[in-house]
Motif scaffolding. Structure first.
Motif, PDB file in Angstrom:
ATOM      1  N   UNK A  82       0.833  -1.196   0.000  1.00 15.70           N
ATOM      2  CA  UNK A  82       0.000   0.000   0.000  1.00 15.70           C
ATOM      3  C   UNK A  82       0.876   1.258   0.000  1.00 15.70           C
ATOM      4  N   UNK A  83       0.219   2.399  -0.278  1.00 14.24           N
ATOM      5  CA  UNK A  83       0.958   3.665  -0.398  1.00 14.24           C
ATOM      6  C   UNK A  83       0.216   4.786   0.327  1.00 14.24           C
ATOM      7  N   UNK A  84       0.988   5.694   0.917  1.00 11.63           N
ATOM      8  CA  UNK A  84       0.473   6.917   1.542  1.00 11.63           C
ATOM      9  C   UNK A  84       1.004   8.100   0.748  1.00 11.63           C
ATOM     10  N   UNK A  85       0.107   9.042   0.395  1.00 13.58           N
ATOM     11  CA  UNK A  85       0.501  10.244  -0.346  1.00 13.58           C
ATOM     12  C   UNK A  85       0.155  11.451   0.522  1.00 13.58           C
ATOM     13  N   UNK A  86       1.183  12.167   0.977  1.00 10.75           N
ATOM     14  CA  UNK A  86       0.976  13.330   1.845  1.00 10.75           C
ATOM     15  C   UNK A  86       1.003  14.617   1.025  1.00 10.75           C
ATOM     16  N   UNK A  87       0.067  15.500   1.330  1.00 12.22           N
ATOM     17  CA  UNK A  87       0.055  16.850   0.755  1.00 12.22           C
ATOM     18  C   UNK A  87       0.056  17.833   1.920  1.00 12.22           C
ATOM     19  N   UNK A  88       0.585  19.044   1.732  1.00 13.88           N
ATOM     20  CA  UNK A  88       0.747  19.939   2.888  1.00 13.88           C
ATOM     21  C   UNK A  88      -0.540  20.573   3.394  1.00 13.88           C
ATOM     22  N   UNK A  89      -1.529  20.747   2.524  1.00 11.26           N
ATOM     23  CA  UNK A  89      -2.741  21.467   2.917  1.00 11.26           C
ATOM     24  C   UNK A  89      -3.977  20.727   2.419  1.00 11.26           C
ATOM     25  N   UNK A  90      -5.086  20.878   3.127  1.00 10.98           N
ATOM     26  CA  UNK A  90      -6.361  20.347   2.660  1.00 10.98           C
ATOM     27  C   UNK A  90      -6.699  20.948   1.295  1.00 10.98           C
ATOM     28  N   UNK A  91      -6.239  22.198   1.037  1.00 14.81           N
ATOM     29  CA  UNK A  91      -6.527  22.867  -0.229  1.00 14.81           C
ATOM     30  C   UNK A  91      -6.022  22.067  -1.422  1.00 14.81           C
ATOM     31  N   UNK A  92      -4.919  21.340  -1.255  1.00  9.13           N
ATOM     32  CA  UNK A  92      -4.352  20.563  -2.358  1.00  9.13           C
ATOM     33  C   UNK A  92      -5.015  19.207  -2.511  1.00  9.13           C
TER      34      UNK A  92
END
Length: 841
Positions: A336-346
């Motif tokens: 499995x994979x986790x993809x992190x983004x810095x803001x909910x906006x993205x």
């Protein structure tokens, strides 16, 4: 002989672990990672089982009370991660374990306060204002409240001493409690046929009085059930047939229908309609990067560790496609994979891309979702019913059973740092977690942190480069360009790909604008560029890293500045409701008509915020259709998605916003980006002020020219000669990196040292100062005692924001090879300890 367990107690302030034993009825049912309920002092608390121990560390152990969840709540890798984060940051193990439990399931011990007598029975002894306020609150809320409920109402009020005195007088009682979990699986009522279809058909005429509406409804319900092969939700049945609950119960009484319950998932993406997409052919540069990542993924499948990857690609260079390829390869390996983004906006754009490539396999995690939605996503991930989870830093703690890849997009962003206890950096945690899981960590950014680039330059990480911008909207923009008679400004790169240089940047000296009589927020260059955007029916972004209409309010006669009474920070003026707002604690008040200090009417608002930019733009260009994207306009659930969809659908032609705009948004019709005041934040007394300014300017400039329509960037500044502005104007990360790195070397700041920031807060400034002086003296003695010549101490000194939320703040900063090791095992009391914080303000 009983089975002994080592348990981490779910009380964030409590460090260490504790030994318990299992009761006979739980023997064989409990494993490491289970969430249990145990006694702790006079309280009942939750705890996580860390491991079994052959013998306890104490003579008499207490017994585990119950099992909260029949399945384990933490994987072995998560428990190892929590342990290492506690070790590396100086936080408690319990606090980090708490981050990994979904909201609602994890509960902490509390105190229930209950009225014993009414206020009429108080007697002659007077009560304090806080005591009276507390009693009134309890009477209003039914006579009993938990401590955390009172905290939410009496914010920034130290009410607990008052409660103790009231308890001593017999006016209320205080009892420790453990609230039950607030979330549970969602159940829906279902209905299905209880008879063979032929018998149900035969019963149709007798379902009600002939010719009645009830007969028609019940027959319609039965007809719907005849078409189904199993249970259906009763709400759906009502909607399809026009029936109601009394009709359904009548069918049940007749033995035609059996009612039941089934579990349903609360999925925030259930209404999403992904449009499947095919992977484009990679460019030569992308293939070089992908080959290295693919090799590392294969290496981990052979249980060989892989170093972190730093993917440094200019804005629009195709980093997301590399992420997608890496995720696909990970899924093919059964991981499995986790993809992190810095803001909910993205999140909306990122989720849409991953859903298009991996429909039905993507989960979403962020703080704006309901507790039930987050809990169900957590359970589906735990059961491997999801393969990918996308979200901000909290998504890192998704309990995947076989995690193979962690992607950290825009890895330079400060929002990956948690600035309240427990303090941690999600980028560093992701690297650590990938190593513990035997997976790959892929960090991507157009403007990596200096420390990250330095790590790669030293050979500790693998450095990958994407220097060319790639067209990703060819068909859409080609149609649009032909309609307007425009030619594509991209150049062929290879195969289907086209490329173009980053947009040209014009630096406007606002000092010169003022000298020449232009007192507008917009330079003549920016006004001309906006007029051109409107003439060609294109879109623009105006960036300003401030909210509100004016950034401070003061009296022109006596010089008094209006500040928040809790934080000593200047109020921000918001014109629509004529309110003064503190953007730190949320305190609000009306704009006064006269100065509260001297009574003068010459009290005015000064400075520039997003609301003022919007108002002045509409005055200059009445045809402008504006959207504001800042904290005020995006507080509600779904607000980010709504704003983004409106702008993409061209319901607005100018997007005005704060630093949220600088974070990876892909907007093909934006041909102009204007930074209204590019040097905001540049002169703050913080060692990363220059880096943050360069990053935000480079990132926001990257929103322009991402299509054949081309684009340009205008930076308005009062410091055009500053090296940060010059490097941003040239899109030269290397120029900035080399100069800033030398400054860091001279000042002994990261990456040439590690930092520890100690902060003390108190309601009285004198008490905070005294505590800071005392600890600084002690630290200097420890340094001398241990001969740590490379460790330096700055302070004690008041923080830049010296008072926040009614608390005075003093700090001490340590710089050295390993300053945290100096503090381990030392009694620090209420001091807040941060390791390598992104800001010292």
């Amino acid at each position: 002989m009983p089975t002994y367990l080592e348990i981490a107690i779910n009380i964030p302030q409590v460090s260490g672990v504790f030994d318990y034993h299992l009761p006979p009825e739980l023997e064989g049912q409990v494993e490491a990672g289970h969430l249990v309920e145990v006694p702790f002092g006079r309280q009942r608390v939750q705890g996580v089982v860390l491991r079994f121990v052959p013998l306890p560390s104490i003579a008499e152990t207490r017994q585990v009370i119950s099992l909260v969840d029949r399945q384990v709540v933490l994987t072995q890798a998560q428990m190892a991660l929590a342990n290492q984060l506690a070790e590396r940051t100086g936080g408690t193990l319990a606090a980090f374990i708490g981050l990994m439990l979904p909201p609602g399931l994890s509960q902490q011990a509390d105190t229930l306060y209950t009225l014993s007598r009414s206020r009429s029975a108080i007697g002659p002894t007077p009560l304090s204002a806080v005591q009276l306020r507390l009693l009134a609150l309890l009477e209003k809320r039914g006579g009993a409240l938990r401590g955390r409920q009172i905290d939410r109402v009496l914010r920034r009020v130290d009410w607990r001493p008052a409660a103790r005195r009231l308890a001593q007088r017999g006016l209320l009682t205080a009892r420790p409690i453990l609230p039950p979990p607030e979330v549970r699986p969602k159940k829906v009522r279902t209905a299905m046929l209880a008879r063979p279809p032929a018998e149900a058909q035969a019963a149709m005429p007798g379902l009600g009085k002939q010719g009645s509406k009830a007969l028609a409804r019940r027959q319609a319900m039965l007809q719907q059930l005849l078409r189904q092969t199993g249970p259906v939700e009763v709400e759906w049945l009502y909607a399809e047939s026009g029936g109601n609950s009394s009709d359904l119960h009548r069918l049940e009484e007749l033995g035609l229908v059996v009612l039941g319950e089934s579990e349903v998932w609360r999925d925030p993406l259930s209404q999403a309609l992904p449009i499947p997409s095919q992977a484009p052919a990679l460019t030569r540069e992308q293939n070089i990067c992908w080959a290295e990542i693919q090799s590392a993924l294969r290496q981990t499948s052979l249980e060989r560790p892989a170093p972190p990857f730093l993917l440094h690609g200019v804005t629009g260079s195709g980093k997301t496609e590399i992420y997608l390829q890496a995720v696909e390869a990970t899924l093919q390996m059964g991981k499995q994979a986790i993809v992190l983004v810095p803001e909910i906006a993205l999140t909306p754009q990122t989720v849409a891309r991953f859903l298009a490539r991996f429909p039905g396999q993507v989960g979403l995690v962020h703080s704006k979702l309901s507790a039930g939605e987050r809990y169900d996503t957590w359970r589906r991930a735990r059961a491997a019913q999801l393969s990918i989870v996308v979200g901000p830093r909290s998504a890192l703690f998704t309990p995947f059973p076989n995690l193979g890849l962690i992607v950290v997009d825009e890895c330079h962003d400060d929002t990956y740092y948690q600035s309240e206890p427990p303090f941690y950096n999600a980028v560093e945690a992701a690297i650590l977690y990938a190593r513990l899981c035997g997976g790959v960590c892929l960090l991507g950014s157009a403007t990596p942190d200096l420390t990250h680039t330095y790590q790669a330059a030293q050979g500790n990480w693998r450095y990958l480069r994407l220097p060319s911008r790639i067209l990703a909207h060819r068909r859409t923009i080609q149609v649009y360009a032909e309609k307007l008679g425009l030619a594509s400004r991209f150049q062929p790169l290879e195969a289907e790909a086209e490329t173009k240089e980053l947009p040209p940047v014009t630096v406007v000296d606002m000092r010169q604008e003022l000298k020449e009589g232009n007192r507008s927020l917009f330079s003549r260059e920016l006004q001309s560029a906006l007029a051109e955007v409107f003439a060609h029916n294109q879109q623009a972004i105006l960036f300003l890293n401030r909210r509100g209409t004016a950034t401070f309010v003061f009296c022109r006669d006596c010089g008094h500045a209006l500040k928040c009474p809790q934080c000593d920070l200047p109020f921000t003026y918001h014109a629509p409701d004529e309110a003064l707002v503190c953007h730190h604690c949320g305190y609000r008040r009306r704009m006064p008509a006269v100065c509260p200090q001297c009574g003068s009417k010459r009290i005015r608002q000064y400075g520039t915020g997003t609301e003022k930019v919007e108002a002045e733009l509409q005055a200059l260009f009445p045809q402008a259709r504006t959207l504001r994207w800042d904290y005020e306009t995006t507080r509600l659930k779904g607000a980010h998605e709504a704003l983004l969809s409106h702008f993409i659908a061209q319901r607005a032609n100018v997007l005005i916003g704060t630093q949220m705009l600088a974070k990876g948004l892909d907007l093909p019709l934006v041909t102009l980006v204007g930074a209204v005041l590019a040097d905001v934040g540049l002169n703050l007394p913080d060692y990363r002020a220059a880096e943050r300014t360069f990053q935000v300017l480079a990132q926001v400039a990257g929103r322009a020219g991402r299509s054949p329509l081309g684009g340009r960037v205008i930076l308005q500044t009062f410091q055009p000669e500053n090296y940060v502005i010059q490097a941003a104007a040239k899109h030269s990360y290397r120029q900035f990196y080399l100069q800033e790195l030398e400054y860091r070397r001279q000042l002994y700041y990261p990456p040439f040292s590690n930092l520890v920031r100690l902060e003390y807060r108190h309601t009285r400034n004198e008490a905070a100062q005294a505590a800071a002086v005392k600890l600084a003296t002690q630290i200097n003695a420890w340094i001398t005692e241990e001969g740590r010549r490379a460790t330096r101490v700055s302070g004690p000194a008041p923080c830049f924001f010296a008072r926040l939320g009614g608390m005075y703040r003093w700090q001490i900063v340590l710089r050295g090879p390993d300053p945290l090791s100096l503090l381990r095992g030392r009694p620090l009391g209420e001091w807040r300890v941060e390791v390598n914080p992104p800001s010292l303000l």
